[in-house]
Design a protein around this motif. Structure first.
Motif: not given
Length: 259
Positions: A12-13, A38-42, A216-217, A253-259
């Motif tokens: 999720p991180t 699972p997520y956390t608000i920042v 968590q995301l 935006v939803v951001a995600g790693r490619t690696t």
């Protein structure tokens, strides 16, 4: 997309959802909870934990449960109506001596029992709650709109020249949208049904470690700069569990790693 990739083994991180407008976190939070991510608000408070949302939910609770003294104390002087802490203590003590719920005691409060300003404030509050109770059996949206308008709640949040007041007003508008969506969704359209849904979404039990473990995301209002963001992929943000074709400047935006 996120759910599939996490189920495929990614953490999720590896993902984050960024959004510009605080009020938009409601749909994101609800989507993540309902899909079990699972997520956390920042950088912000969870939507249903925000002060103005808790205030208005208190009015809704009292519209169907006028004997809830704890909730009544929350909004006794919200918005401000001249009922200070000492007057509140006097009112609570009087109700206890009478052996009655606080609102019932307030409805028969002698005018000279407290000062004139506080007395007017009590009279106004009782009128609002009595009418809210009548409306609650007809429409949640009507009840909420009545409370916001009659108490002049938006003005209480501050002038439009203050960014925080603008944010809080947008949260109130988002709560009204949530109510309208709920009433249109079928099922139980009652005020009690809506409050039960909010309680389920806001239940801290679903966030305890053995049910919602780390990592968590991240959901954040702190939009990253191109040089600071640690993610390689950005997509339109989540809404109700799916990626919608919305402009990033509107929702995030939803951001995600490619690696």
């Amino acid at each position: 997309m996120i759910q599939e990739r996490i189920h495929g083994g990614e953490e999720p991180t590896d993902f984050a959802i960024f959004y510009r407008v605080n009020a938009l976190s409601r749909t994101i939070e609800e989507s993540l909870i309902l899909t079990g991510l699972p997520y956390t608000i920042v950088g912000a408070t969870e939507f249903y934990g925000r002060r103005e949302i808790k205030d208005l939910l208190a009015y809704l609770r009292l519209s169907i449960n006028p004997t809830d003294d704890h909730t009544l104390l929350r909004i006794l002087n919200v918005p401000r109506r001249g009922i200070g802490p000492k007057t509140a203590e006097t009112l609570v003590r009087r109700a206890k001596e009478e052996g009655r719920p606080l609102l019932e005691s307030l409805r028969e409060l002698p005018k000279k029992a407290i000062g004139p300003a506080a007395s007017r404030g009590v009279e106004e509050l009782v009128k609002v709650l009595v009418e809210a109770g009548r409306l609650a059996g007809q429409s949640i949206a009507q009840t909420l709109a009545y409370v916001v308008d009659t108490t002049d709640y938006l003005a209480y949040l501050g002038p439009l020249t203050e960014p925080e007041a603008v944010d809080r007003r947008e949260n109130v508008e988002e709560l009204l949208r949530a109510v309208v969506e709920f009433e249109a969704s079928g099922g139980d359209p009652s005020t009690a049904g809506f409050l039960e849904r909010v309680a389920l979404l806001n239940d801290s039990e679903i966030r305890i470690e053995h049910l919602w473990p780390s990592p968590q995301l991240r959901v954040s209002t702190e939009l990253p700069t191109s040089c600071s963001v640690p993610y390689d992929v950005a997509s339109p943000a989540l809404a109700r569990g799916e990626l919608l074709a919305m402009a990033a400047q509107d929702l995030g935006v939803v951001a995600g790693r490619t690696t």
